[in-house]
Scaffold this active site. Structure first.
Site, mmCIF file in Angstrom:
data_model
loop_
_atom_site.group_PDB
_atom_site.id
_atom_site.type_symbol
_atom_site.label_atom_id
_atom_site.label_comp_id
_atom_site.label_asym_id
_atom_site.label_seq_id
_atom_site.Cartn_x
_atom_site.Cartn_y
_atom_site.Cartn_z
ATOM 1 N N ASP A 108 79.138 54.518 48.869
ATOM 2 C CA ASP A 108 78.370 56.076 49.319
ATOM 3 C C ASP A 108 77.657 55.644 50.527
ATOM 4 O OD1 ASP A 108 76.006 56.880 47.947
ATOM 5 O OD2 ASP A 108 75.348 55.509 46.485
ATOM 6 N N HIS A 134 67.939 52.103 47.322
ATOM 7 C CA HIS A 134 68.930 52.103 47.318
ATOM 8 C C HIS A 134 69.166 50.344 47.170
ATOM 9 C CE1 HIS A 134 71.641 55.868 47.102
ATOM 10 N NE2 HIS A 134 70.341 56.006 47.368
#
Length: 180
Positions: free
Chosen positions: A84, A50
């Site tokens: 997120d 990520h």
């Protein structure tokens, strides 16, 4: 452009984070807020992937529990905040009170988070899993988690200007209906 709240829902590996990053790329000053904690090697690898997928010019704030406290004083430095995700945040909140999971007021924390959005000037893009499409969890904590995350998702969806559901990397616009 005026600020807006966007919620992106979907299952695991449905393309939520990728789509959220595409939307956030339109911002000039982006803050990525990560709620994940690396509890094992696989999660460490996911977090690393990520990190590597985000533009280098974005700032990152890693906070697994106290999102409102972490955002106070910094959120107005950005025009776009990408959070997120709610999925791990709710899990972290519940596990923080694992011995007494009902002691954590998850909807209250979600209301605080939405109030922080309202008070700020930045647009927010929020990612969350939709866990209510599968079987009912077998454990009490699993059922509590599904219930609490479902409530939080509903709260954020109700407040959001736009809501998308991701499936196989494809966004389906749920709100406002009709693709407006």
């Amino acid at each position: 452009m005026s600020k807006q709240l966007t919620l992106i829902l979907g299952g695991a590996r449905a393309g939520k984070s990728t789509y959220a990053q595409q939307l956030a790329a339109g911002g000039e000053r982006v803050l990525f807020v990560a709620t994940a904690e690396a509890g094992d090697e696989q999660m460490e690898a996911r977090i690393r992937a990520h990190r590597e997928s985000r533009p280098a010019e974005w700032d990152t704030l890693e906070e697994p529990i106290d999102l409102v406290g972490a955002l106070m004083g910094v959120s107005d430095r950005y025009d776009t905040i990408l959070l997120d995700c709610l999925t791990l945040w709710v899990s972290n909140l519940l596990l923080q009170g694992e011995d007494h999971p009902n002691a954590i007021d998850v909807p209250g924390e979600a209301r605080r988070l939405l109030a922080a959005y309202e008070q700020g000037t930045a647009s927010w893009i929020v990612v969350s899993n939709e866990v209510g499409l599968g079987v009912v969890p077998a454990t009490e904590l699993g059922r509590l988690y599904a219930d609490e995350l479902g409530r939080v998702n509903q709260m954020v969806a109700a407040a959001a200007d736009e809501v998308y559901f991701m499936a196989a990397g494809l966004p389906l616009k749920l709100k406002p209906p009709g693709g407006g």
